[in-house]
Design a protein around this motif. Structure first.
Motif, short mmCIF file in Angstrom:
data_model
loop_
_atom_site.label_atom_id
_atom_site.label_comp_id
_atom_site.label_asym_id
_atom_site.label_seq_id
_atom_site.Cartn_x
_atom_site.Cartn_y
_atom_site.Cartn_z
N VAL A 97 54.66 56.18 -24.60
CA VAL A 97 53.68 57.01 -23.89
C VAL A 97 53.88 58.47 -24.30
O VAL A 97 54.98 59.00 -24.18
N GLU A 98 52.79 59.10 -24.77
CA GLU A 98 52.89 60.51 -25.15
C GLU A 98 52.87 61.40 -23.92
O GLU A 98 52.17 61.14 -22.95
N TYR A 99 53.68 62.47 -23.99
CA TYR A 99 53.80 63.43 -22.90
C TYR A 99 53.44 64.82 -23.42
O TYR A 99 53.53 65.07 -24.62
N PRO A 100 53.09 65.73 -22.53
CA PRO A 100 52.93 67.12 -22.98
C PRO A 100 54.27 67.62 -23.53
O PRO A 100 55.33 67.22 -23.04
N LYS A 101 54.22 68.47 -24.52
CA LYS A 101 55.42 68.93 -25.20
C LYS A 101 56.47 69.47 -24.24
O LYS A 101 57.65 69.11 -24.34
N GLU A 102 56.10 70.30 -23.30
CA GLU A 102 57.05 70.92 -22.38
C GLU A 102 57.74 69.87 -21.52
O GLU A 102 58.95 69.93 -21.28
N GLU A 103 56.98 68.90 -21.03
CA GLU A 103 57.55 67.84 -20.21
C GLU A 103 58.50 66.96 -21.03
O GLU A 103 59.59 66.60 -20.57
N TYR A 104 58.09 66.64 -22.26
CA TYR A 104 58.94 65.85 -23.14
C TYR A 104 60.27 66.57 -23.39
O TYR A 104 61.34 65.97 -23.28
N LEU A 105 60.20 67.85 -23.73
CA LEU A 105 61.42 68.60 -24.04
C LEU A 105 62.34 68.70 -22.83
O LEU A 105 63.57 68.67 -22.98
N LYS A 106 61.78 68.77 -21.65
CA LYS A 106 62.58 68.79 -20.42
C LYS A 106 63.32 67.46 -20.24
O LYS A 106 64.53 67.43 -19.96
N ILE A 107 62.62 66.35 -20.44
CA ILE A 107 63.23 65.02 -20.31
C ILE A 107 64.25 64.81 -21.42
O ILE A 107 65.34 64.28 -21.18
N LYS A 108 63.92 65.21 -22.63
CA LYS A 108 64.84 65.08 -23.77
C LYS A 108 66.15 65.80 -23.48
O LYS A 108 67.23 65.27 -23.76
N LYS A 109 66.06 66.99 -22.93
CA LYS A 109 67.27 67.75 -22.61
C LYS A 109 68.15 66.99 -21.62
O LYS A 109 69.37 66.93 -21.77
N LEU A 110 67.54 66.36 -20.62
CA LEU A 110 68.29 65.57 -19.64
C LEU A 110 68.94 64.35 -20.29
O LEU A 110 70.11 64.04 -20.02
N VAL A 111 68.20 63.66 -21.14
CA VAL A 111 68.72 62.46 -21.82
C VAL A 111 69.88 62.83 -22.73
O VAL A 111 70.93 62.18 -22.71
N LEU A 112 69.72 63.88 -23.52
CA LEU A 112 70.79 64.30 -24.42
C LEU A 112 72.03 64.76 -23.65
O LEU A 112 73.16 64.48 -24.06
#
Length: 136
Positions: A97-112
């Motif tokens: 599922v594609e997300y808005p860039k800002e939301e994706y980067l926020k989630i990516k930061k949490l996952v990493l």
């Protein structure tokens, strides 16, 4: 050990036109690949398998033309994806599922941050592309 025009490889077998690779099998025209099996035209990859043209990827299997992606299987022409499978031409996607860039980067930061925490605590990461969806 088979090698052709390769340098600075450690415990790597069948390296061809590759450099700075370790614990890998058959990196071809690749650099900075660690724990990989059969990667071609790839750079800065960790635990990637049977893939072509990956850049800055982690735990990828059977992927092509992807960058900055993690824990994906059989994706093509994707950028900044996590936990995706059997998709093409997606950006900033999680679970297909594609997300808005800002939301994706926020989630990516949490996952990493969670991955780094697990590695620092346990000195290993038990998750990989082949068991990420398995029950414990």
């Amino acid at each position: 050990v088979v090698f052709l025009e390769s340098s600075d490889c450690y415990k790597t077998v069948a390296m061809v036109y590759s450099k700075n690779c370790a614990f890998s099998f058959w990196p071809t025209n690749s650099s900075n690949c660690f724990g990989c099996d059969t990667v071609v035209d790839s750079s800065t990859c960790v635990n990637c398998y049977h893939s072509i043209k990956l850049s800055r990827c982690f735990e990828m299997d059977s992927c092509r033309d992807c960058s900055d992606s993690y824990f994906c299987h059989n994706i093509e022409n994707c950028d900044n994806c996590m936990f995706c499978f059997n998709i093409k031409s997606k950006r900033y996607a999680i679970g297909n599922v594609e997300y808005p860039k800002e939301e994706y980067l926020k989630i990516k930061k949490l996952v990493l941050a969670e991955l780094v925490s697990k590695i620092e605590k346990d000195k290993k990461l038990e998750m990989d592309i082949y068991n990420i969806g398995c029950k414990k």
